[in-house]
Design a protein around this motif. Structure first.
Motif, PDB file in Angstrom:
ATOM      1  N   VAL A  20       4.062  -4.848 -13.578  1.00  0.00           N
ATOM      2  CA  VAL A  20       3.563  -4.077 -12.553  1.00  0.00           C
ATOM      3  C   VAL A  20       4.622  -3.614 -11.777  1.00  0.00           C
ATOM      4  CG1 VAL A  20       1.292  -5.514 -12.350  1.00  0.00           C
ATOM      5  CG2 VAL A  20       3.214  -6.487 -11.259  1.00  0.00           C
ATOM      6  N   LEU A  21       5.665  -4.410 -11.651  1.00  0.00           N
ATOM      7  CA  LEU A  21       6.749  -3.793 -10.908  1.00  0.00           C
ATOM      8  C   LEU A  21       7.273  -2.518 -11.398  1.00  0.00           C
ATOM      9  CD1 LEU A  21       9.433  -3.754  -8.901  1.00  0.00           C
ATOM     10  CD2 LEU A  21      10.482  -5.360 -10.588  1.00  0.00           C
ATOM     11  N   LEU A  22       7.586  -2.359 -12.796  1.00  0.00           N
ATOM     12  CA  LEU A  22       8.286  -1.337 -13.331  1.00  0.00           C
ATOM     13  C   LEU A  22       7.234  -0.163 -13.502  1.00  0.00           C
ATOM     14  CD1 LEU A  22       9.964  -3.004 -16.217  1.00  0.00           C
ATOM     15  CD2 LEU A  22      10.858  -1.980 -14.303  1.00  0.00           C
ATOM     16  N   ASP A  23       5.811  -0.183 -13.589  1.00  0.00           N
ATOM     17  CA  ASP A  23       4.877   0.642 -13.410  1.00  0.00           C
ATOM     18  C   ASP A  23       4.605   1.324 -12.248  1.00  0.00           C
ATOM     19  OD1 ASP A  23       4.198   0.090 -16.026  1.00  0.00           O
ATOM     20  OD2 ASP A  23       2.450  -0.874 -15.865  1.00  0.00           O
ATOM     21  N   ASP A  90       9.572  -9.859  -7.720  1.00  0.00           N
ATOM     22  CA  ASP A  90       8.160 -10.148  -7.556  1.00  0.00           C
ATOM     23  C   ASP A  90       7.507  -9.098  -6.531  1.00  0.00           C
ATOM     24  OD1 ASP A  90       9.479 -11.360  -5.367  1.00  0.00           O
ATOM     25  OD2 ASP A  90       8.186 -12.895  -5.096  1.00  0.00           O
ATOM     26  N   THR A  91       7.700  -7.852  -6.814  1.00  0.00           N
ATOM     27  CA  THR A  91       7.025  -6.779  -5.695  1.00  0.00           C
ATOM     28  C   THR A  91       6.488  -5.584  -6.348  1.00  0.00           C
ATOM     29  OG1 THR A  91       9.447  -5.814  -5.597  1.00  0.00           O
ATOM     30  CG2 THR A  91       8.738  -7.415  -3.857  1.00  0.00           C
ATOM     31  N   ILE A  92       5.747  -5.295  -5.822  1.00  0.00           N
ATOM     32  CA  ILE A  92       4.952  -3.721  -6.055  1.00  0.00           C
ATOM     33  C   ILE A  92       5.283  -2.802  -5.256  1.00  0.00           C
ATOM     34  CG2 ILE A  92       2.903  -2.657  -6.829  1.00  0.00           C
ATOM     35  CD1 ILE A  92       1.628  -5.500  -7.440  1.00  0.00           C
ATOM     36  N   GLU A  95       3.368   3.916  -4.186  1.00  0.00           N
ATOM     37  CA  GLU A  95       3.766   5.157  -4.607  1.00  0.00           C
ATOM     38  C   GLU A  95       4.687   5.853  -3.704  1.00  0.00           C
ATOM     39  OE1 GLU A  95       0.616   7.760  -5.596  1.00  0.00           O
ATOM     40  OE2 GLU A  95      -0.424   7.866  -3.572  1.00  0.00           O
ATOM     41  N   ASP A  96       4.453   5.797  -2.115  1.00  0.00           N
ATOM     42  CA  ASP A  96       5.247   6.447  -1.316  1.00  0.00           C
ATOM     43  C   ASP A  96       6.147   5.633  -0.551  1.00  0.00           C
ATOM     44  OD1 ASP A  96       3.926   8.660  -1.575  1.00  0.00           O
ATOM     45  OD2 ASP A  96       2.307   8.317  -0.265  1.00  0.00           O
ATOM     46  N   LEU A  97       6.624   4.486  -1.172  1.00  0.00           N
ATOM     47  CA  LEU A  97       7.538   3.393  -0.502  1.00  0.00           C
ATOM     48  C   LEU A  97       8.653   4.131  -0.430  1.00  0.00           C
ATOM     49  CD1 LEU A  97       8.440   0.645   0.554  1.00  0.00           C
ATOM     50  CD2 LEU A  97       8.805   0.258  -1.857  1.00  0.00           C
ATOM     51  N   PHE A  98       9.369   4.717  -1.515  1.00  0.00           N
ATOM     52  CA  PHE A  98      10.993   5.195  -1.463  1.00  0.00           C
ATOM     53  C   PHE A  98      10.738   6.528  -0.710  1.00  0.00           C
ATOM     54  CE2 PHE A  98      11.184   3.405  -6.234  1.00  0.00           C
ATOM     55  CZ  PHE A  98      11.229   2.282  -5.587  1.00  0.00           C
ATOM     56  N   ARG A  99       9.897   7.309  -0.634  1.00  0.00           N
ATOM     57  CA  ARG A  99       9.825   8.490  -0.231  1.00  0.00           C
ATOM     58  C   ARG A  99       9.936   8.440   1.524  1.00  0.00           C
ATOM     59  NH1 ARG A  99       8.222  13.558  -1.221  1.00  0.00           N
ATOM     60  NH2 ARG A  99       7.592  13.237  -3.035  1.00  0.00           N
ATOM     61  N   VAL A 205       5.123  -2.255   0.644  1.00  0.00           N
ATOM     62  CA  VAL A 205       5.675  -3.041  -0.410  1.00  0.00           C
ATOM     63  C   VAL A 205       4.820  -4.226  -0.374  1.00  0.00           C
ATOM     64  CG1 VAL A 205       7.329  -4.119   0.351  1.00  0.00           C
ATOM     65  CG2 VAL A 205       7.572  -3.820  -1.751  1.00  0.00           C
ATOM     66  N   VAL A 206       4.277  -4.454  -1.733  1.00  0.00           N
ATOM     67  CA  VAL A 206       3.424  -5.816  -1.855  1.00  0.00           C
ATOM     68  C   VAL A 206       4.144  -6.865  -2.586  1.00  0.00           C
ATOM     69  CG1 VAL A 206       1.546  -6.752  -3.178  1.00  0.00           C
ATOM     70  CG2 VAL A 206       1.304  -4.369  -2.276  1.00  0.00           C
ATOM     71  N   HIS A 207       4.179  -7.972  -1.825  1.00  0.00           N
ATOM     72  CA  HIS A 207       5.185  -9.230  -2.354  1.00  0.00           C
ATOM     73  C   HIS A 207       4.118 -10.153  -3.243  1.00  0.00           C
ATOM     74  CE1 HIS A 207       8.534 -12.219  -1.386  1.00  0.00           C
ATOM     75  NE2 HIS A 207       8.710 -11.559  -2.598  1.00  0.00           N
ATOM     76  N   LEU A 208       4.599 -10.547  -4.272  1.00  0.00           N
ATOM     77  CA  LEU A 208       3.696 -11.422  -5.236  1.00  0.00           C
ATOM     78  C   LEU A 208       4.152 -13.022  -4.829  1.00  0.00           C
ATOM     79  CD1 LEU A 208       3.456  -9.054  -8.267  1.00  0.00           C
ATOM     80  CD2 LEU A 208       1.976  -9.357  -6.358  1.00  0.00           C
ATOM     81  N   GLY A 209       4.152 -13.648  -6.105  1.00  0.00           N
ATOM     82  CA  GLY A 209       4.157 -15.091  -5.939  1.00  0.00           C
ATOM     83  C   GLY A 209       5.486 -15.754  -5.851  1.00  0.00           C
ATOM     84  N   GLY A 210       6.619 -15.181  -5.771  1.00  0.00           N
ATOM     85  CA  GLY A 210       7.892 -15.886  -5.453  1.00  0.00           C
ATOM     86  C   GLY A 210       8.199 -16.417  -6.991  1.00  0.00           C
ATOM     87  N   THR A 211       9.610 -17.251  -6.831  1.00  0.00           N
ATOM     88  CA  THR A 211      10.320 -17.682  -7.887  1.00  0.00           C
ATOM     89  C   THR A 211       9.979 -19.251  -8.043  1.00  0.00           C
ATOM     90  OG1 THR A 211      11.906 -16.144  -7.778  1.00  0.00           O
ATOM     91  CG2 THR A 211      12.386 -17.717  -9.154  1.00  0.00           C
TER      92      THR A 211
END
Length: 349
Positions: A20-23, A90-92, A95-99, A205-211
């Protein structure tokens, strides 16, 4: 293509998050970035997955897990652009985050704003974070509602954009901290050098489940590894970054907080492997920390009274669960609040 931004993802045993991160990175509306991965010696196939994923990138493989700070410093050294975005594995990325981060940084090129922070949607905790502030006892406070001002006192290292041309000389992540408080330490020192942090709520940015072993998400069990780093690094942070006068002024509250931490670690059954081990390691790093302290105190421009304040004690959701724990936090809140009002009246007029 004219590359404007370097996006660095620090990875460690995170193969379950990579698809999901890379996508999300691939689908970014902003394409003018170089993608860099710094891997902390993963053993779960993370590196192999990265290398096989069809997306132009550079992968730096470290021979051992040297921690988030060391990896982040490699990103600072390897960055070939003015702007660097540090992402957790562990993030997503929206689509406009970087911009949105880039455009805001460009608008503020001539200001003191040096770091630009996104809105963080924590999916596993069902919460939204808008940056934060710094509590005078050395803890961060998270804004769970939009603050009145976009200028922030503190942020986590989850996807901020850093303008390297405005970064103070020799400001790096403290590698002795490994993980936890290393981002607080970095951004506190950045502000002490006169730079500012700005919230960009349009960047998401969406933060997921940690390490595993390092994060707490659900359940009554608390990781002794996390307890060790949190307790040790909190002490090291205060010793290194607070002026002697501030340490003396707030010593009663530091001691009270330490007593609470002892009780917390006893209740969570992490006293020996977490708390006691943290005390031993604090002494091991004491001389090194004092040397860092000397250099920082000479170079800093902004005093504590302009960097910290009183805020309600902020804990990871699910950590404080029983009624006794909640009452104890409310009790500490009241003591710390009244003490801070006293300090402002007597010492920080």
């Amino acid at each position: 293509m004219d590359i404007k931004v370097t996006v660095c993802v620090i990875t460690y045993n995170c193969i379950k998050y990579l698809p999901v991160l890379l996508d999300s990175i691939r689908n970014s509306s902003f394409k003018y970035f170089r993608l860099l991965f710094v891997d902390n010696n993963s053993s779960d196939g993370t590196v192999e997955y990265l290398e096989n994923y069809e997306l132009e990138k550079t992968v730096i493989k470290l021979p051992e897990n040297t921690g988030h700070s060391y990896a982040a410093n490699i990103a600072l050294k390897e960055c070939t652009t003015r702007y660097l975005i540090l992402m957790d594995h562990d993030t997503i990325a929206h689509e406009d985050l970087f911009r949105n981060l880039y455009l805001e940084a460009e608008r503020e090129k001539d200001s003191e704003f040096t770091v630009f922070a996104p809105k963080i949607v924590d999916k596993s905790r069902n919460e939204t974070y808008f940056g934060g502030e710094f509590h005078y006892i050395g803890k961060t406070y998270t804004n769970r509602e939009m603050p009145d001002s976009p200028e922030l006192g503190m942020i986590s290292s989850t996807s901020p954009l850093v303008d390297l041309e405005k970064l103070p000389d020799d400001l790096t992540f403290d590698e002795d901290l490994f993980i936890y408080w290393n981002d607080a330490d970095f951004f506190y020192r950045l502000r002490a050098f006169g730079r500012k942090i700005k919230l960009v709520p349009e960047a998401v940015v969406v933060h997921l489940g940690g390490t595993k072993d390092y994060s707490h998400r659900t359940g009554s069990e608390y990781s002794p590894v996390r307890a060790f780093y949190v307790a040790r690094n909190h002490r090291l942070f205060v010793i290194k970054n607070y002026s002697l006068m501030s340490i003396l002024i707030f010593m009663p509250c530091f001691l009270l907080y330490e007593l609470y931490n002892i009780a917390f670690c006893l209740k969570k059954k992490v006293f020996i492997k977490g708390y006691l081990r943290s005390v031993v390691d604090t002494f091991r790093l004491l001389l090194t920390t004092i040397k860092k302290r000397s250099a920082f105190q000479e170079a800093r421009k902004i005093a504590e009274k302009d960097l910290v304040g009183w805020y309600r004690l902020d804990y990871t959701p699910g950590v404080i669960v029983t009624e006794l724990e909640k009452r104890s936090i409310r009790f500490l809140d009241q003591i710390f609040k009244r003490y801070f009002l006293l300090v402002k009246t007597v010492f920080w007029k």
